[in-house]
Design a protein around this motif. Structure first.
Motif, PDB file in Angstrom:
ATOM      1  N   VAL A 233      -5.084   6.528  -9.885  1.00 25.43           N
ATOM      2  CA  VAL A 233      -5.246   7.884  -9.360  1.00 25.43           C
ATOM      3  C   VAL A 233      -5.383   7.812  -7.847  1.00 25.43           C
ATOM      4  O   VAL A 233      -6.177   7.035  -7.318  1.00 25.43           O
ATOM      5  N   LEU A 234      -4.630   8.627  -7.174  1.00 23.52           N
ATOM      6  CA  LEU A 234      -4.698   8.724  -5.721  1.00 23.52           C
ATOM      7  C   LEU A 234      -5.970   9.482  -5.340  1.00 23.52           C
ATOM      8  O   LEU A 234      -6.219  10.567  -5.856  1.00 23.52           O
ATOM      9  N   THR A 235      -6.758   8.905  -4.446  1.00 27.72           N
ATOM     10  CA  THR A 235      -7.960   9.595  -3.974  1.00 27.72           C
ATOM     11  C   THR A 235      -7.588  10.564  -2.851  1.00 27.72           C
ATOM     12  O   THR A 235      -6.469  10.531  -2.331  1.00 27.72           O
ATOM     13  N   GLU A 236      -8.545  11.403  -2.475  1.00 28.23           N
ATOM     14  CA  GLU A 236      -8.301  12.321  -1.354  1.00 28.23           C
ATOM     15  C   GLU A 236      -8.007  11.526  -0.085  1.00 28.23           C
ATOM     16  O   GLU A 236      -7.128  11.909   0.697  1.00 28.23           O
ATOM     17  N   ASP A 237      -8.726  10.428   0.130  1.00 28.91           N
ATOM     18  CA  ASP A 237      -8.464   9.596   1.308  1.00 28.91           C
ATOM     19  C   ASP A 237      -7.077   8.963   1.223  1.00 28.91           C
ATOM     20  O   ASP A 237      -6.360   8.888   2.225  1.00 28.91           O
ATOM     21  N   GLY A 238      -6.693   8.523   0.037  1.00 28.07           N
ATOM     22  CA  GLY A 238      -5.360   7.954  -0.147  1.00 28.07           C
ATOM     23  C   GLY A 238      -4.278   8.973   0.163  1.00 28.07           C
ATOM     24  O   GLY A 238      -3.273   8.668   0.811  1.00 28.07           O
ATOM     25  N   LEU A 239      -4.477  10.206  -0.281  1.00 30.12           N
ATOM     26  CA  LEU A 239      -3.516  11.270  -0.002  1.00 30.12           C
ATOM     27  C   LEU A 239      -3.441  11.549   1.497  1.00 30.12           C
ATOM     28  O   LEU A 239      -2.345  11.686   2.057  1.00 30.12           O
ATOM     29  N   ARG A 240      -4.596  11.612   2.157  1.00 33.77           N
ATOM     30  CA  ARG A 240      -4.589  11.815   3.618  1.00 33.77           C
ATOM     31  C   ARG A 240      -3.862  10.681   4.331  1.00 33.77           C
ATOM     32  O   ARG A 240      -3.092  10.916   5.269  1.00 33.77           O
TER      33      ARG A 240
ATOM     34  N   ARG B 190      -7.385  -4.162  -4.328  1.00 37.70           N
ATOM     35  CA  ARG B 190      -7.510  -4.104  -2.867  1.00 37.70           C
ATOM     36  C   ARG B 190      -7.585  -2.651  -2.386  1.00 37.70           C
ATOM     37  O   ARG B 190      -8.385  -2.310  -1.516  1.00 37.70           O
ATOM     38  N   MET B 191      -6.734  -1.819  -2.949  1.00 37.51           N
ATOM     39  CA  MET B 191      -6.691  -0.418  -2.527  1.00 37.51           C
ATOM     40  C   MET B 191      -7.937   0.344  -2.976  1.00 37.51           C
ATOM     41  O   MET B 191      -8.418   1.224  -2.257  1.00 37.51           O
ATOM     42  N   GLU B 192      -8.475   0.017  -4.151  1.00 40.79           N
ATOM     43  CA  GLU B 192      -9.732   0.626  -4.607  1.00 40.79           C
ATOM     44  C   GLU B 192     -10.862   0.291  -3.639  1.00 40.79           C
ATOM     45  O   GLU B 192     -11.675   1.163  -3.308  1.00 40.79           O
ATOM     46  N   GLY B 193     -10.890  -0.949  -3.180  1.00 42.42           N
ATOM     47  CA  GLY B 193     -11.917  -1.385  -2.246  1.00 42.42           C
ATOM     48  C   GLY B 193     -11.889  -0.622  -0.932  1.00 42.42           C
ATOM     49  O   GLY B 193     -12.908  -0.519  -0.243  1.00 42.42           O
ATOM     50  N   ARG B 194     -10.738  -0.067  -0.590  1.00 41.72           N
ATOM     51  CA  ARG B 194     -10.581   0.706   0.647  1.00 41.72           C
ATOM     52  C   ARG B 194     -10.608   2.213   0.371  1.00 41.72           C
ATOM     53  O   ARG B 194     -10.396   3.006   1.272  1.00 41.72           O
ATOM     54  N   GLY B 195     -10.844   2.589  -0.881  1.00 41.95           N
ATOM     55  CA  GLY B 195     -10.980   3.999  -1.223  1.00 41.95           C
ATOM     56  C   GLY B 195      -9.677   4.776  -1.283  1.00 41.95           C
ATOM     57  O   GLY B 195      -9.688   5.997  -1.236  1.00 41.95           O
ATOM     58  N   LEU B 196      -8.544   4.085  -1.427  1.00 39.67           N
ATOM     59  CA  LEU B 196      -7.243   4.756  -1.459  1.00 39.67           C
ATOM     60  C   LEU B 196      -6.851   5.211  -2.860  1.00 39.67           C
ATOM     61  O   LEU B 196      -6.130   6.202  -3.015  1.00 39.67           O
ATOM     62  N   VAL B 197      -7.271   4.465  -3.862  1.00 35.66           N
ATOM     63  CA  VAL B 197      -6.978   4.787  -5.262  1.00 35.66           C
ATOM     64  C   VAL B 197      -8.223   4.493  -6.095  1.00 35.66           C
ATOM     65  O   VAL B 197      -9.140   3.817  -5.646  1.00 35.66           O
ATOM     66  N   ARG B 198      -8.202   4.999  -7.313  1.00 38.38           N
ATOM     67  CA  ARG B 198      -9.219   4.621  -8.284  1.00 38.38           C
ATOM     68  C   ARG B 198      -8.520   4.455  -9.630  1.00 38.38           C
ATOM     69  O   ARG B 198      -7.447   5.002  -9.854  1.00 38.38           O
ATOM     70  N   ARG B 199      -9.149   3.707 -10.510  1.00 41.35           N
ATOM     71  CA  ARG B 199      -8.626   3.542 -11.858  1.00 41.35           C
ATOM     72  C   ARG B 199      -9.516   4.311 -12.818  1.00 41.35           C
ATOM     73  O   ARG B 199     -10.737   4.270 -12.691  1.00 41.35           O
TER      74      ARG B 199
ATOM     75  N   ASP C 216       0.845  -1.198   0.000  1.00 39.09           N
ATOM     76  CA  ASP C 216       0.000   0.000   0.000  1.00 39.09           C
ATOM     77  C   ASP C 216       0.879   1.246   0.000  1.00 39.09           C
ATOM     78  O   ASP C 216       0.667   2.169  -0.783  1.00 39.09           O
ATOM     79  N   TYR C 217       1.835   1.270   0.917  1.00 41.01           N
ATOM     80  CA  TYR C 217       2.684   2.447   1.089  1.00 41.01           C
ATOM     81  C   TYR C 217       3.475   2.728  -0.193  1.00 41.01           C
ATOM     82  O   TYR C 217       3.585   3.877  -0.623  1.00 41.01           O
ATOM     83  N   THR C 218       3.983   1.681  -0.810  1.00 47.53           N
ATOM     84  CA  THR C 218       4.742   1.841  -2.055  1.00 47.53           C
ATOM     85  C   THR C 218       3.902   2.528  -3.120  1.00 47.53           C
ATOM     86  O   THR C 218       4.334   3.500  -3.743  1.00 47.53           O
ATOM     87  N   VAL C 219       2.689   2.047  -3.339  1.00 45.70           N
ATOM     88  CA  VAL C 219       1.811   2.638  -4.354  1.00 45.70           C
ATOM     89  C   VAL C 219       1.441   4.068  -3.979  1.00 45.70           C
ATOM     90  O   VAL C 219       1.496   4.976  -4.820  1.00 45.70           O
TER      91      VAL C 219
END
Length: 159
Positions: free
Chosen positions: A102-109, A80-89, A43-46
């Motif tokens: 694409v990094l979501t606002e939640d992913g950036l936070r 996996r990350m899309e399912g947690r709202g961290l990224v979107r395609r 997760d952190y790497t992405v």
């Protein structure tokens, strides 16, 4: 078949010490990352790569190259990350066959919240244990090895 260039005692000690250090250091830092932020190392790497990209987005093929992962591994990780709202395609407007991560606002936070503790862990378990001269030497060594491995074409690219 020619005789292998067996390592000397000094070379073997250095190689095994490096391997042990790398394994222990990675395990410690990853363990603390998960404990402190709930993020996996993947997760952190992405999140780091996307947070540093223009517009917090990157073609999946470029993200594959930067992480040095297979397309399949990246796809599963993004799912996996899309399912947690961290990224979107997203399908980019200029290429219907491509895909942007694409990094979501939640992913950036999440990356902004996780980064300080992660950096402190790296500092505590690695950086602060070395002198300035040792950091310079290690930096030179790692740059030389990375350059060799990327020039030989045995690795897709530097992450």
């Amino acid at each position: 078949m020619p005789e292998p260039g067996w390592l000397t005692e000094r070379e073997e000690r250095t190689w095994r010490g490096y391997r042990r250090m790398n394994d222990l250091l990675a395990a410690q830092v990853i363990r603390e990352l998960a404990r402190d932020s709930g993020l996996s190392d993947a997760d952190y790497t992405v999140l780091v790569v996307l947070s540093e990209a223009p517009g917090h987005r990157m073609r999946s093929i470029e993200l594959t190259r930067r992480t040095m992962w297979s397309k399949s591994r990246l796809s599963h990780q993004l799912t996996r990350m899309e399912g947690r709202g961290l990224v979107r395609r997203e399908e980019p407007a200029d290429n219907a066959r491509a895909c942007d991560a694409v990094l979501t606002e939640d992913g950036l936070r999440r990356i902004e919240t996780a980064a300080p503790a992660h950096v402190e862990s790296v500092r505590r378990h690695f950086i602060d244990l070395l002198t300035d001269d040792e950091l310079d030497m290690l930096g030179a060594v790692t740059e030389r090895v990375v350059a060799h491995l990327t020039e030989t074409g045995e690795h897709a690219a530097e992450p």
